[in-house]
Design an enzyme around this catalytic site. Structure first.
Site, PDB file in Angstrom:
ATOM      1  N   THR A  66       0.828  -1.198   0.000  1.00 49.66           N
ATOM      2  CA  THR A  66       0.000   0.000   0.000  1.00 49.66           C
ATOM      3  C   THR A  66       0.868   1.255   0.000  1.00 49.66           C
ATOM      4  OG1 THR A  66      -1.422   1.310   1.443  1.00 49.66           O
ATOM      5  CG2 THR A  66      -0.088  -0.322   2.516  1.00 49.66           C
ATOM      6  N   TYR A  89      -1.414  -0.098  10.483  1.00 48.58           N
ATOM      7  CA  TYR A  89      -1.676  -0.790   9.214  1.00 48.58           C
ATOM      8  C   TYR A  89      -0.509  -0.569   8.248  1.00 48.58           C
ATOM      9  CZ  TYR A  89      -3.435  -1.520   4.508  1.00 48.58           C
ATOM     10  OH  TYR A  89      -3.560  -1.909   3.195  1.00 48.58           O
TER      11      TYR A  89
END
Ligand code: UDP
Length: 325
Positions: A117, A141
């Site tokens: 990501t 995350y």
């Protein structure tokens, strides 16, 4: 002979689309998922039920299916939840991936495409973000994905792993034929929430801040269609199967779109405005994020085809009006 690919997390939004596109492209595809957030109806090929923290189960499945490669989409991916419960993220995303790598080694599978990501970069020091931008994630995350990237880089050097990491920007859109799309019990993303507000299925959207230093005061993101993501996965996989050792690439369009531009696009597609109210900024949201995606073009020949937000949004609207699960 067609390569056999185990899609780990194949019941989720991006994994299920990639699995379907890969099967269309001639790969032999099966899916592995614990169905904690995914949908059995979304799966392509055989579904092996299991958790990525279960090394024995993974090893059995990998050996039994004689897979040539793994695509790994299984992860916890809610930024807010990761802030509240970081350990869950390190357990599943980091521990789970380390377990998957060991199972691959046990089963003699050496090829992996990993979903990462743009959250690994944190707040941008410059734009567009390229792959060498410093990594300083601002959520557990993003940290968990960055940690996995380090594990993968080390394993590539020492453990006979060929691996490519794809750093997605904002995944968006659905299968244009309406067959697969995004259905999350807990939805936090702009496009599905705004469409749901627009069709009256959810309360008005909270627009998180309009006092950013951007062209209309709202945040800029790089929305990348899932079909373009699927294409990037296939190109990455083919390169690895040819014997390449792999690399890490941004996968974005390079086009930045503001929140207000997204809402205008949805309104145009629906034929009515998206009810919304402007609220405070959401913690941890950088004003702008968009990709430089030159490296993947140079090395893999990949380029985004869905560069118009109206086209991306129209596929998401189609799904939202008649979701299959
Ligand atoms: N956003 C918003 N309201 C929402 C959800 C998101 O205004 O209910 C904004 C958010 O602040 C960000 C953009 O939409 O600027 C995209 O957010 P999303 O959660 O979809 O993806 P992220 O960029 O956080 O990965």
């Amino acid at each position: 002979m067609a390569a056999r690919v185990l899609v780990v997390g194949g019941a989720g939004y991006i994994g299920s689309v990639c699995a379907a596109v890969m099967a269309e492209a001639g790969f032999e595809v099966a899916s592995y998922d614990n169905l904690s957030t995914g949908h059995a109806e979304a799966v392509t090929g055989e579904l092996f039920l299991g958790d990525i923290r279960d090394r024995q189960r993974l090893t059995e499945v990998l050996k039994h299916g004689q897979f040539d490669a793994v695509m790994h989409f299984a992860a916890k991916s809610l930024v807010g939840e990761s802030v509240a419960h970081p350990l869950r993220y390190f357990d599943v995303n980091v521990g789970g991936t380390a377990t998957l790598l060991q199972a691959m080694q046990d089963a003699g599978v050496q090829v992996l495409v990993f979903s990462s990501t743009c959250a690994v970069y944190g707040n941008p020091q410059y734009l567009p973000l390229d792959e060498v931008h410093p990594q300083a994630p601002v959520s557990p995350y993003g940290t968990s994905k960055g940690m996995v990237e380090k594990i993968l880089a080390a394993s590539r050097d020492k453990e006979d792993l060929r691996v490519t990491t794809l750093r997605y920007f904002n995944a968006a859109g659905c299968m244009p034929d309406g067959s697969l799309g995004e259905s999350h019990k807990t939805e936090t993303h702009l496009i599905p929430l705004a469409i749901a507000a627009g069709v009256g299925a959810r309360p008005p959207l909270s627009l998180f801040g309009e006092d950013y230093e951007t062209r209309d005061g709202t945040c800029i993101r790089d929305y990348i269609h899932v079909l373009d993501l699927a294409d990037a996965h296939i190109k990455a996989l083919n390169r690895l199967l040819e014997g390449h050792r792999g690399n890490a690439y941004n996968v974005g369009t390079g086009v930045g779109t503001t929140v207000r531009e997204v809402l205008a696009s949805i309104a145009k597609c629906l034929g009515n405005e998206v009810p919304h109210e402007v609220t405070a900024r959401r913690d941890g949201d950088p004003p702008a994020l968009f990709a430089r995606a030159d490296l993947i073009k140079e090395e893999l020949g990949w380029e985004a085809r869905w560069t118009d937000i109206d086209d991306i949004v129209s596929t998401a609207v189609r799904w939202a009006k008649s979701p299959r699960f």
